[in-house]
Scaffold this active site. Sequence first.
Site, PDB file in Angstrom:
ATOM      1  N   ASN A  95       1.744   4.361  -7.710  1.00 46.80           N
ATOM      2  CA  ASN A  95       0.389   4.708  -7.605  1.00 46.80           C
ATOM      3  C   ASN A  95      -0.097   4.660  -6.482  1.00 46.80           C
ATOM      4  O   ASN A  95      -0.330   3.571  -5.742  1.00 46.80           O
ATOM      5  CB  ASN A  95      -0.456   3.957  -8.576  1.00 46.80           C
ATOM      6  CG  ASN A  95      -1.964   4.105  -8.414  1.00 46.80           C
ATOM      7  OD1 ASN A  95      -2.508   5.066  -7.894  1.00 46.80           O
ATOM      8  ND2 ASN A  95      -2.751   3.147  -8.868  1.00 46.80           N
ATOM      9  N   TRP A  96      -0.437   5.799  -5.524  1.00 48.59           N
ATOM     10  CA  TRP A  96      -0.693   5.664  -4.146  1.00 48.59           C
ATOM     11  C   TRP A  96      -2.233   5.329  -4.018  1.00 48.59           C
ATOM     12  O   TRP A  96      -2.619   5.312  -2.566  1.00 48.59           O
ATOM     13  CB  TRP A  96      -0.476   7.071  -3.398  1.00 48.59           C
ATOM     14  CG  TRP A  96       1.158   7.171  -3.082  1.00 48.59           C
ATOM     15  CD1 TRP A  96       1.790   6.420  -3.451  1.00 48.59           C
ATOM     16  CD2 TRP A  96       1.478   8.321  -1.961  1.00 48.59           C
ATOM     17  NE1 TRP A  96       3.064   6.732  -2.582  1.00 48.59           N
ATOM     18  CE2 TRP A  96       2.909   7.813  -1.775  1.00 48.59           C
ATOM     19  CE3 TRP A  96       0.997   9.007  -1.529  1.00 48.59           C
ATOM     20  CZ2 TRP A  96       3.796   8.299  -0.984  1.00 48.59           C
ATOM     21  CZ3 TRP A  96       1.817   9.959  -0.514  1.00 48.59           C
ATOM     22  CH2 TRP A  96       3.269   9.560  -0.236  1.00 48.59           C
ATOM     23  N   LYS A  97      -2.903   5.334  -5.003  1.00 50.26           N
ATOM     24  CA  LYS A  97      -4.514   5.235  -4.912  1.00 50.26           C
ATOM     25  C   LYS A  97      -5.154   6.187  -3.681  1.00 50.26           C
ATOM     26  O   LYS A  97      -4.435   7.224  -3.773  1.00 50.26           O
ATOM     27  CB  LYS A  97      -4.819   3.742  -4.574  1.00 50.26           C
ATOM     28  CG  LYS A  97      -4.116   2.739  -5.591  1.00 50.26           C
ATOM     29  CD  LYS A  97      -4.344   1.429  -5.369  1.00 50.26           C
ATOM     30  CE  LYS A  97      -3.618   0.558  -6.499  1.00 50.26           C
ATOM     31  NZ  LYS A  97      -4.303  -0.883  -6.606  1.00 50.26           N
TER      32      LYS A  97
ATOM     33  N   HIS B 103      -6.952   2.737 -15.110  1.00 46.30           N
ATOM     34  CA  HIS B 103      -6.637   2.145 -14.304  1.00 46.30           C
ATOM     35  C   HIS B 103      -7.954   1.071 -14.216  1.00 46.30           C
ATOM     36  O   HIS B 103      -8.907   1.321 -14.205  1.00 46.30           O
ATOM     37  CB  HIS B 103      -6.281   2.557 -12.940  1.00 46.30           C
ATOM     38  CG  HIS B 103      -5.616   1.607 -12.024  1.00 46.30           C
ATOM     39  ND1 HIS B 103      -6.455   0.736 -11.261  1.00 46.30           N
ATOM     40  CD2 HIS B 103      -4.396   1.640 -11.784  1.00 46.30           C
ATOM     41  CE1 HIS B 103      -5.604   0.160 -10.516  1.00 46.30           C
ATOM     42  NE2 HIS B 103      -4.339   0.512 -10.829  1.00 46.30           N
TER      43      HIS B 103
ATOM     44  N   GLU C 289      -9.144  -0.293 -11.663  1.00 51.95           N
ATOM     45  CA  GLU C 289     -10.162  -0.045 -10.664  1.00 51.95           C
ATOM     46  C   GLU C 289     -11.069   1.154 -11.216  1.00 51.95           C
ATOM     47  O   GLU C 289     -12.307   1.285 -10.628  1.00 51.95           O
ATOM     48  CB  GLU C 289      -9.433   0.562  -9.432  1.00 51.95           C
ATOM     49  CG  GLU C 289      -8.721  -0.592  -8.697  1.00 51.95           C
ATOM     50  CD  GLU C 289      -7.322  -0.319  -8.007  1.00 51.95           C
ATOM     51  OE1 GLU C 289      -7.042   0.785  -7.657  1.00 51.95           O
ATOM     52  OE2 GLU C 289      -6.778  -1.277  -7.600  1.00 51.95           O
TER      53      GLU C 289
ATOM     54  N   GLU D  57      -1.157  -4.086 -17.165  1.00 52.56           N
ATOM     55  CA  GLU D  57      -1.344  -4.360 -15.638  1.00 52.56           C
ATOM     56  C   GLU D  57      -2.152  -5.665 -15.688  1.00 52.56           C
ATOM     57  O   GLU D  57      -3.789  -5.387 -15.760  1.00 52.56           O
ATOM     58  CB  GLU D  57      -1.850  -3.071 -14.838  1.00 52.56           C
ATOM     59  CG  GLU D  57      -1.021  -2.171 -14.599  1.00 52.56           C
ATOM     60  CD  GLU D  57      -1.301  -1.471 -13.276  1.00 52.56           C
ATOM     61  OE1 GLU D  57      -0.714  -1.299 -12.147  1.00 52.56           O
ATOM     62  OE2 GLU D  57      -2.606  -0.967 -13.246  1.00 52.56           O
TER      63      GLU D  57
ATOM     64  N   GLY E 148      -2.553  -5.997  -6.705  1.00 55.53           N
ATOM     65  CA  GLY E 148      -2.589  -6.018  -5.190  1.00 55.53           C
ATOM     66  C   GLY E 148      -2.672  -7.623  -4.771  1.00 55.53           C
ATOM     67  O   GLY E 148      -3.332  -7.751  -3.313  1.00 55.53           O
TER      68      GLY E 148
ATOM     69  N   SER F 167       1.614  -6.048  -8.411  1.00 58.02           N
ATOM     70  CA  SER F 167       2.368  -6.767  -7.588  1.00 58.02           C
ATOM     71  C   SER F 167       3.904  -6.835  -7.588  1.00 58.02           C
ATOM     72  O   SER F 167       4.576  -7.692  -7.268  1.00 58.02           O
ATOM     73  CB  SER F 167       2.119  -8.379  -7.352  1.00 58.02           C
ATOM     74  OG  SER F 167       0.621  -8.356  -6.909  1.00 58.02           O
TER      75      SER F 167
ATOM     76  N   GLY G 210       2.005  -0.315  -6.964  1.00 60.22           N
ATOM     77  CA  GLY G 210       0.819   0.124  -6.108  1.00 60.22           C
ATOM     78  C   GLY G 210       1.361   0.092  -4.534  1.00 60.22           C
ATOM     79  O   GLY G 210       2.147   1.025  -4.334  1.00 60.22           O
ATOM     80  N   GLY G 211       0.985  -1.015  -4.100  1.00 56.83           N
ATOM     81  CA  GLY G 211       1.093  -1.003  -2.477  1.00 56.83           C
ATOM     82  C   GLY G 211       2.610  -0.742  -2.027  1.00 56.83           C
ATOM     83  O   GLY G 211       2.902  -0.019  -1.037  1.00 56.83           O
TER      84      GLY G 211
HETATM   85  C1  PEP Z   1      -1.752  -0.780  -9.323  1.00 62.30           C
HETATM   86  O1  PEP Z   1      -3.015  -0.841  -8.680  1.00 62.30           O
HETATM   87  O2  PEP Z   1      -1.417   0.137 -10.199  1.00 62.30           O
HETATM   88  C2  PEP Z   1      -0.523  -1.823  -8.999  1.00 62.30           C
HETATM   89  C3  PEP Z   1       0.355  -1.700  -9.600  1.00 62.30           C
HETATM   90  O3  PEP Z   1      -0.914  -2.310  -7.553  1.00 62.30           O
HETATM   91  P1  PEP Z   1      -0.126  -3.071  -6.717  1.00 62.30           P
HETATM   92  O4  PEP Z   1       1.265  -3.010  -6.867  1.00 62.30           O
HETATM   93  O5  PEP Z   1      -0.375  -3.125  -5.604  1.00 62.30           O
HETATM   94  O6  PEP Z   1      -0.371  -4.613  -7.250  1.00 62.30           O
END
Ligand code: PEP
Length: 234
Positions: free
Chosen positions: A7-9, A85, A87, A154, A160, A196, A217-218
């Site tokens: 997920n590149w956001k 999601h 967010e 999640e 994050g 994470s 994500g990140g």
């Molecule tokens: C996400 O926001 O979908 C996610 C998994 O973020 P991160 O891996 O950065 O916690």
Amino acid sequence: MKFVVGNWKMNGSREILREMIRQIDGLRPENRVVLCVPFTLLGEKSTNIAFGAQDVSSHERGAYTGEVSATMLSEAGAKYVIVGHSERRMYHDETNDIVREKAMRALESGITPIICVGETMDEKRAGKTIDVITSMVRESLPTNVRDDIIIAYEPRWAIGAGITPTADEIAGAHRVIADTLSYMGLDGTPILYGASVNAANVGDIVAIRNVDGVLVGGASLKPEEFIPIIQSVK
Ligand code: PEP
């Protein structure tokens, strides 16, 4: 086959995406690799990556300035879309009802919705994790579906944050989701873990029962972090 979904956001560029594709297309992944990119980056081709979006309109068409419909996503090459999601739920007040509508629109256009559920830290502290994720699964899924859907668990407090739940916490949440899906007649629906995830913890996470892959994500933004994750998920 397990899933590795990035997920590149609101990150990345076409140049960065092309380099990611070049490197991943040189691998022989043993899993289904999906990259959910910003709308404007859809349309690239890859042999090893399927592309997805990060949101879709709950409406089919019409006077909804700024929104993108499921048919438009499909035309742009999206095979998956993340809906609900945390967010989106947090910054755009998306409710389970809205998430369910969005998932419906995706399915109608032949796109697999990746429906996100997860508790906040306050809900976790109040001992409500099981109730929250059970009702999110029940209320966010379209009724009478037999089609392709994916659930992503999640925990909102871990996204994050660089912290992950314990293996027991992940196993417990995934068991509750699997039981809820079974009750709804949706046995076999893949359940991903997200929040994470990195190359160091992914092997342990995907070894947990009822974990069918990861949403990243990140760590999905750079090939040197994402590729070791892909290679660790068997
Ligand atoms: C996400 O926001 O979908 C996610 C998994 O973020 P991160 O891996 O950065 O916690």
